[in-house]
Design a protein around this motif. Structure first.
Motif, PDB file in Angstrom:
ATOM      1  N   TRP A 143       0.861  -1.183   0.000  1.00 48.80           N
ATOM      2  CA  TRP A 143       0.000   0.000   0.000  1.00 48.80           C
ATOM      3  C   TRP A 143       0.899   1.235   0.000  1.00 48.80           C
ATOM      4  O   TRP A 143       1.976   1.222   0.598  1.00 48.80           O
ATOM      5  N   TRP A 144       0.454   2.312  -0.655  1.00 50.44           N
ATOM      6  CA  TRP A 144       1.233   3.545  -0.658  1.00 50.44           C
ATOM      7  C   TRP A 144       0.316   4.748  -0.783  1.00 50.44           C
ATOM      8  O   TRP A 144      -0.832   4.646  -1.177  1.00 50.44           O
ATOM      9  N   ARG A 145       0.887   5.895  -0.413  1.00 51.03           N
ATOM     10  CA  ARG A 145       0.215   7.170  -0.607  1.00 51.03           C
ATOM     11  C   ARG A 145       1.268   8.198  -1.012  1.00 51.03           C
ATOM     12  O   ARG A 145       2.453   8.035  -0.719  1.00 51.03           O
ATOM     13  N   GLY A 146       0.847   9.263  -1.657  1.00 49.60           N
ATOM     14  CA  GLY A 146       1.779  10.248  -2.170  1.00 49.60           C
ATOM     15  C   GLY A 146       2.377   9.792  -3.480  1.00 49.60           C
ATOM     16  O   GLY A 146       1.994   8.764  -4.070  1.00 49.60           O
ATOM     17  N   SER A 147       3.356  10.553  -3.993  1.00 51.80           N
ATOM     18  CA  SER A 147       4.004  10.236  -5.263  1.00 51.80           C
ATOM     19  C   SER A 147       5.444  10.720  -5.231  1.00 51.80           C
ATOM     20  O   SER A 147       5.819  11.576  -4.415  1.00 51.80           O
ATOM     21  N   GLY A 148       6.249  10.176  -6.111  1.00 54.03           N
ATOM     22  CA  GLY A 148       7.644  10.587  -6.218  1.00 54.03           C
ATOM     23  C   GLY A 148       8.427  10.288  -4.956  1.00 54.03           C
ATOM     24  O   GLY A 148       8.254   9.256  -4.302  1.00 54.03           O
ATOM     25  N   TRP A 149       9.318  11.232  -4.596  1.00 51.10           N
ATOM     26  CA  TRP A 149      10.148  11.041  -3.410  1.00 51.10           C
ATOM     27  C   TRP A 149       9.344  11.102  -2.123  1.00 51.10           C
ATOM     28  O   TRP A 149       9.816  10.674  -1.067  1.00 51.10           O
ATOM     29  N   ARG A 150       8.141  11.658  -2.199  1.00 52.60           N
ATOM     30  CA  ARG A 150       7.317  11.777  -0.998  1.00 52.60           C
ATOM     31  C   ARG A 150       6.372  10.584  -0.808  1.00 52.60           C
ATOM     32  O   ARG A 150       5.494  10.617   0.034  1.00 52.60           O
ATOM     33  N   ARG A 151       6.571   9.596  -1.604  1.00 52.07           N
ATOM     34  CA  ARG A 151       5.707   8.416  -1.505  1.00 52.07           C
ATOM     35  C   ARG A 151       6.025   7.644  -0.230  1.00 52.07           C
ATOM     36  O   ARG A 151       7.174   7.373   0.087  1.00 52.07           O
ATOM     37  N   THR A 152       4.949   7.258   0.493  1.00 56.99           N
ATOM     38  CA  THR A 152       5.068   6.433   1.693  1.00 56.99           C
ATOM     39  C   THR A 152       4.505   5.057   1.395  1.00 56.99           C
ATOM     40  O   THR A 152       3.334   4.930   1.008  1.00 56.99           O
ATOM     41  N   ALA A 153       5.335   4.034   1.554  1.00 59.26           N
ATOM     42  CA  ALA A 153       4.922   2.665   1.236  1.00 59.26           C
ATOM     43  C   ALA A 153       4.848   1.832   2.502  1.00 59.26           C
ATOM     44  O   ALA A 153       5.664   1.975   3.421  1.00 59.26           O
ATOM     45  N   ARG A 188      11.675   3.398   8.579  1.00 60.41           N
ATOM     46  CA  ARG A 188      11.599   4.202   9.797  1.00 60.41           C
ATOM     47  C   ARG A 188      11.478   5.680   9.437  1.00 60.41           C
ATOM     48  O   ARG A 188      12.208   6.191   8.582  1.00 60.41           O
ATOM     49  N   GLY A 189      10.552   6.343  10.091  1.00 59.54           N
ATOM     50  CA  GLY A 189      10.319   7.748   9.834  1.00 59.54           C
ATOM     51  C   GLY A 189       9.238   8.016   8.815  1.00 59.54           C
ATOM     52  O   GLY A 189       8.741   9.143   8.716  1.00 59.54           O
ATOM     53  N   ALA A 190       8.871   6.968   8.042  1.00 64.58           N
ATOM     54  CA  ALA A 190       7.831   7.171   7.028  1.00 64.58           C
ATOM     55  C   ALA A 190       6.455   7.305   7.669  1.00 64.58           C
ATOM     56  O   ALA A 190       5.596   8.051   7.168  1.00 64.58           O
ATOM     57  N   LEU A 191       6.206   6.577   8.769  1.00 68.59           N
ATOM     58  CA  LEU A 191       4.925   6.613   9.465  1.00 68.59           C
ATOM     59  C   LEU A 191       5.158   6.662  10.966  1.00 68.59           C
ATOM     60  O   LEU A 191       6.154   6.119  11.461  1.00 68.59           O
ATOM     61  N   ASP A 192       4.231   7.281  11.660  1.00 68.52           N
ATOM     62  CA  ASP A 192       4.219   7.231  13.121  1.00 68.52           C
ATOM     63  C   ASP A 192       3.205   6.158  13.532  1.00 68.52           C
ATOM     64  O   ASP A 192       1.999   6.338  13.332  1.00 68.52           O
ATOM     65  N   PRO A 193       3.657   5.007  14.074  1.00 70.31           N
ATOM     66  CA  PRO A 193       2.709   3.926  14.397  1.00 70.31           C
ATOM     67  C   PRO A 193       1.601   4.366  15.347  1.00 70.31           C
ATOM     68  O   PRO A 193       0.443   3.993  15.169  1.00 70.31           O
ATOM     69  N   ASP A 194       1.930   5.149  16.361  1.00 71.54           N
ATOM     70  CA  ASP A 194       0.910   5.604  17.306  1.00 71.54           C
ATOM     71  C   ASP A 194      -0.149   6.445  16.601  1.00 71.54           C
ATOM     72  O   ASP A 194      -1.361   6.284  16.842  1.00 71.54           O
ATOM     73  N   GLU A 195       0.300   7.337  15.744  1.00 69.23           N
ATOM     74  CA  GLU A 195      -0.648   8.186  15.011  1.00 69.23           C
ATOM     75  C   GLU A 195      -1.513   7.347  14.077  1.00 69.23           C
ATOM     76  O   GLU A 195      -2.726   7.573  13.959  1.00 69.23           O
ATOM     77  N   LEU A 196      -0.883   6.355  13.420  1.00 61.01           N
ATOM     78  CA  LEU A 196      -1.644   5.490  12.517  1.00 61.01           C
ATOM     79  C   LEU A 196      -2.706   4.717  13.279  1.00 61.01           C
ATOM     80  O   LEU A 196      -3.854   4.617  12.824  1.00 61.01           O
ATOM     81  N   MET A 197      -2.362   4.171  14.463  1.00 65.01           N
ATOM     82  CA  MET A 197      -3.335   3.400  15.235  1.00 65.01           C
ATOM     83  C   MET A 197      -4.477   4.283  15.721  1.00 65.01           C
ATOM     84  O   MET A 197      -5.647   3.894  15.674  1.00 65.01           O
ATOM     85  N   ALA A 198      -4.145   5.495  16.198  1.00 69.10           N
ATOM     86  CA  ALA A 198      -5.193   6.388  16.689  1.00 69.10           C
ATOM     87  C   ALA A 198      -6.121   6.820  15.559  1.00 69.10           C
ATOM     88  O   ALA A 198      -7.348   6.841  15.713  1.00 69.10           O
ATOM     89  N   ARG A 199      -5.549   7.154  14.410  1.00 74.37           N
ATOM     90  CA  ARG A 199      -6.371   7.569  13.275  1.00 74.37           C
ATOM     91  C   ARG A 199      -7.226   6.423  12.762  1.00 74.37           C
ATOM     92  O   ARG A 199      -8.386   6.618  12.374  1.00 74.37           O
ATOM     93  N   ALA A 200      -6.661   5.212  12.761  1.00 74.34           N
ATOM     94  CA  ALA A 200      -7.422   4.047  12.310  1.00 74.34           C
ATOM     95  C   ALA A 200      -8.596   3.765  13.240  1.00 74.34           C
ATOM     96  O   ALA A 200      -9.711   3.479  12.783  1.00 74.34           O
ATOM     97  N   ALA A 201      -8.376   3.857  14.568  1.00 73.84           N
ATOM     98  CA  ALA A 201      -9.466   3.621  15.516  1.00 73.84           C
ATOM     99  C   ALA A 201     -10.550   4.681  15.371  1.00 73.84           C
ATOM    100  O   ALA A 201     -11.749   4.375  15.434  1.00 73.84           O
ATOM    101  N   GLU A 202     -10.139   5.935  15.153  1.00 74.67           N
ATOM    102  CA  GLU A 202     -11.124   7.008  14.979  1.00 74.67           C
ATOM    103  C   GLU A 202     -11.971   6.783  13.731  1.00 74.67           C
ATOM    104  O   GLU A 202     -13.188   6.948  13.749  1.00 74.67           O
ATOM    105  N   ARG A 203     -11.324   6.377  12.651  1.00 74.63           N
ATOM    106  CA  ARG A 203     -12.078   6.112  11.416  1.00 74.63           C
ATOM    107  C   ARG A 203     -13.005   4.916  11.589  1.00 74.63           C
ATOM    108  O   ARG A 203     -14.139   4.914  11.122  1.00 74.63           O
TER     109      ARG A 203
END
Length: 501
Positions: A115-125, A158-173
């Motif tokens: 899975w990815w979001r963004g494009s080019g050098w700013r792409r997060t996979a 490392r640094g591409a995603l914050d796991p805590d932020e991802l979990m909190a956002r996922a639970a909220e959604r």
């Protein structure tokens, strides 16, 4: 010279090492070299592993949080349609057809997906894979009750995603998605039967024991992260309540009081909490079979939109009861239904299972033990209240310990007003027959009087469709007079059907 030759040979023999010694030294040297290479490779592998762990983050997610993460990825990320695909069938309630049907859904394959979001050098996979299920764990047409959750693994730089932020956002959604589903006429009300393995010496019940919660065909939470095929989530789940669930019931004054009490209890959560009172109620309903005890409880749960957990006490062991009770409390507010307790316990003795069954002390601890039980409405039914231990309550008093049973209510046979209520509903097209059937049904329970009115309504319907001959009508009148009382159909009994009926 002849004497010198042997001497030189002897000296040469002494100076040259034996062939076996040469081979031994070479073998030792080779072994040492291989050991050095292996050690160097091991250190290099450890260094690469450490470097990989520093550069790549591995996150393991379990339970509903895994479904929330998949929902977040499906909503905020993109993925390729290439690669392995995996599908699963769920038996779910489909609202447009009002039936439980097989709904195919695409799920995350065990081999993984990018899975990815963004494009080019700013792409997060993010690489996502899930534990593989055994063949015997997969069934055609799953429901949540036999869905085996497998851990979800996320891999990203490392640094591409914050796991805590991802979990909190996922639970909220996930919570917002579930709330939106309920607002779109989805409901929490389901009936979930809780079984155990007590008395099952052959181990047959172990195949149907629920190990991941008692859920049903209307619970969509475990599949919200999947992609349904052919239908949207707005078409799945429970129907919205239609009409008044109490309309079919003929209730006495005490039963109507329970309805008002239940509505006030559901709406008063903050009132209870502000005063430090447990937000719970307990009822004991008793009366002859057919007086509407279970029907009243079902209507209350439907009216308040509460999930119902119906416990089969005869099949439960102590550990199974505690485990399922604790799991039920996570779904509060909810309703716990303990039907026909007198069929399992005479006093404090379990008469259904002599060895290894549920104990009365365990039942009492669940009803009012150390575990806090806010948001719980308990309904206990019995046909023989005199068999119950006073700790559960009796017709002369509530439970001996406050907090278990708060109200003891008798549901007797229908009074005249109750019989008129049912007669007007079932015989709406024949008001001239109301008085007759009400008088004939004196002493009937709700179930008996409903059968009486239903039989009369069917006879009149058939008579209107194919008028009876004079002889048939006379036979029908005779049948009315001679219908046996024990069937619950007397003056409004079933006459002979017309020919061909």
């Amino acid at each position: 010279m002849s004497s010198l030759g042997p001497s030189l040979f002897c000296v040469a023999s002494l100076a040259a090492p034996p062939l076996a010694a040469v081979d031994g030294w070479q073998f030792a040297g080779g072994a040492a070299a291989l050991t050095l290479v292996a050690a160097t490779f091991g250190k290099a592998r450890e260094f690469l592993t450490h470097l990989t762990r520093v550069a790549i983050v591995s996150v393991t997610v379990r339970g509903y949080q895994a479904e929330a993460v998949l929902l977040e990825l499906r909503s905020s990320f993109r993925t390729s349609r290439w690669g392995p695909r995996s599908y699963l069938g769920w038996m779910l309630h489909v609202r447009p057809v009002r039936r439980v049907q097989l709904v195919p859904m695409e799920v995350t394959p065990s081999s993984g997906r990018l899975w990815w979001r963004g494009s080019g050098w700013r792409r997060t996979a993010v690489w996502v894979c899930r534990g593989e299920s055994k063949d015997e764990e997969m069934h055609d047409g799953l429901t949540c009750r036999n869905w085996e959750e497998k851990p979800l693994t996320l891999l990203f730089l490392r640094g591409a995603l914050d796991p805590d932020e991802l979990m909190a956002r996922a639970a909220e959604r996930f919570n917002a998605f579930e709330t939106r589903h309920q607002a779109a006429e989805g409901r929490r009300h389901t009936v979930r039967f809780v079984h155990g393995t007590a008395g099952d010496r052959g181990g047959v019940m172990k195949e149907v024991r629920r190990t991941h919660g008692a859920a049903g065909h209307t619970d969509l939470r475990p599949c919200l992260a999947h992609r349904p095929l052919g239908r949207g989530f707005e078409e799945l789940g429970g129907d919205a309540g239609e009409g008044n669930p109490y309309a079919p019931l003929a209730l006495n004054a005490e039963a109507r009081g329970l309805i008002a009490e239940a509505r006030d209890w559901k709406a008063s959560e903050h009132w209870y909490r502000d005063r430090g009172l447990p937000w719970r109620r307990g009822w004991l309903l008793h009366g002859p079979p057919g007086t509407g005890k279970t029907a009243l409880i079902r209507a209350v749960a439907e009216d308040l939109d509460l999930p119902v957990y119906a416990y089969d006490l005869a099949s439960l062991k102590n550990d199974e009861m505690r485990e399922n009770w604790a799991e039920m409390l996570t779904e509060a507010p909810c309703l716990a239904l303990l039907e026909d307790v007198d069929a399992v316990f005479h006093g404090r003795e379990n008469v259904a299972v002599k060895e290894g069954g549920l104990t009365f002390d365990c039942l009492l601890n669940c009803l009012d033990g150390v575990q806090r039980a806010d948001g719980l409405l308990i309904a206990v039914t019995t046909n023989h209240p005199e068999r119950l231990d006073p700790a559960l309550g009796s017709p002369r008093q509530t439970a001996t310990r406050p907090g278990r049973i708060d109200r003891v209510v008798e549901l007797p046979p229908l009074d005249e007003d109750g019989r008129f209520h049912l007669a007007r509903r079932i015989l709406a097209e024949h008001p001239d027959r109301w008085q007759e059937v009400v008088e004939a049904g004196a002493g009937d329970t709700g179930a008996q009087f409903q059968e009486r009115c239903g039989a009369l309504a069917l006879r009149l319907r058939f008579a209107a469709a194919a008028p009876l001959s004079d002889g048939g009508a006379a036979a029908g009148a005779s049948a009315e007079r001679t219908a046996p009382r024990r069937t619950g159909v007397a003056a409004a009994g079933v006459a002979k059907l017309p020919a061909g009926g």
